[in-house]
Design an enzyme around this catalytic site. Sequence first.
Site, short mmCIF file in Angstrom:
data_model
loop_
_atom_site.label_atom_id
_atom_site.label_comp_id
_atom_site.label_asym_id
_atom_site.label_seq_id
_atom_site.Cartn_x
_atom_site.Cartn_y
_atom_site.Cartn_z
CE LYS A 20 -2.43 0.78 3.79
NZ LYS A 20 -2.15 2.12 4.40
CB SER A 21 3.96 2.13 1.86
OG SER A 21 3.47 2.01 3.18
NE ARG A 25 6.35 6.67 0.34
CZ ARG A 25 5.55 6.47 1.37
NH1 ARG A 25 4.46 5.70 1.24
NH2 ARG A 25 5.81 7.03 2.55
NE ARG A 118 -4.08 8.82 11.64
CZ ARG A 118 -3.78 7.84 10.79
NH1 ARG A 118 -4.74 7.31 10.04
NH2 ARG A 118 -2.54 7.41 10.66
CB SER A 159 3.42 11.31 10.64
OG SER A 159 3.19 10.48 9.51
CD GLN A 161 1.14 8.91 6.83
OE1 GLN A 161 0.37 9.71 7.37
NE2 GLN A 161 0.86 7.63 6.73
CG ASP A 284 1.58 0.79 9.84
OD1 ASP A 284 0.91 1.49 10.61
OD2 ASP A 284 1.78 1.10 8.66
CE LYS A 381 -6.57 3.09 7.39
NZ LYS A 381 -6.97 4.22 6.57
#
Length: 400
Positions: A20-21, A25, A118, A159, A161, A284, A381
Amino acid sequence: MIAVFKPSKLSGTIAAPPSKSMAHRYLIGAALSGEVCTLTGVDYSEDILASMDCLTALGARITTHGDAVTMDPTGFLQADAPILPCRESGSTLRFFIPLALCMGRPVTLLGSKRLLERPLSVYEDLCREKGFTMERGNGSITVCGSLQSGCYEVRGDISSQFITGLMLALIYRNEDAVIKVLPPFESRSYIDLTIAALRSFGAEVAFTDTYTIAIKKSVLHGYGGRIEGDYSNAAFLDAFNLIGSQVVVENLSKTSLQGDRVYGEYYQKLINGTPTLDLSDCPDLGPILFAMAALKNGAVFTGTDRLKAKESDRGAAMDAELRKLGGGLIFGSNTITVPKQQLKDRGEMLFGHNDHRIVMALSVILTQTGGAISGAEAIKKSYPGFFTDLIKLGAKVELT
């Protein structure tokens, strides 16, 4: 959805789902490239669908065929007054806010209540500093600005992100830029993933030292490739081998930059003793490591504060559910201790806390103890085929 388990052993060979990561990207990189790209091996989890919806809302044209996604970025970032449906994806929200701030006109991002709770302080500070607007509504955030290249300082302890999101925007601006990460720098491996993905499209981006990322004006080009397997979700499949099953997990690159590949090393330490394990770079993995520590020899986990701001408060969620099975966690300052526990089904329904990784971790436990989990649909998800794969491997589970 409720998943009802009976004790069972699993065996067989299974392919890890696509990362997923990396899919996030590469999809955004394809939109930034300016050329038509086709990516294969895409798994249409809720988070990836959220990013695809946002790319479409911003003007990209996307077509799918099986696991292949073709991106035509001709109109990317040209849409008028776009509305971006981020669903519950933290990556999507944090990756797209800086891109939205490049457009010079209002962009609204939608998200679930938990998602918008968040942390977003890095972007809130940036907007105040640059005179941009960032306004919260009922289930939405609206931003407006004209982000330019330059030198940016970003905290490294909230994070990664945020750093990735800013990198994506600065690649779009296509001028020399610098990001200075303020230590401590957690989850650096995710930045390595971002750099690897962007380089596939011709971006010149690299670390010049431990805390400095240089982004050079680049000539981008299209890229077509296959999304590699996901170590984050493979960890749940491989966990069955710690409790008596025989599962072979394929589709994992031995040269992957994914930080969650550390799970194999951590599992060995859980088998051999009662280790102290750092979750700073692999939050995670928290739920499944807690589960395995409880079933093996116990462990102490450090760097656990970040688990409070995930899809659920993952420490508190696992503690609540383990207590229903006769166990529990011990909380300290940025630490969680997991004693060795004799878990058993006591007839109490477990709850998934709307968190895919909580559901998957509890599922591994229930193949030993038996029991049921409500809210099991949260697996969509990141790994919509999770229960299908467990059944293929021989798990006795019924979905209602």
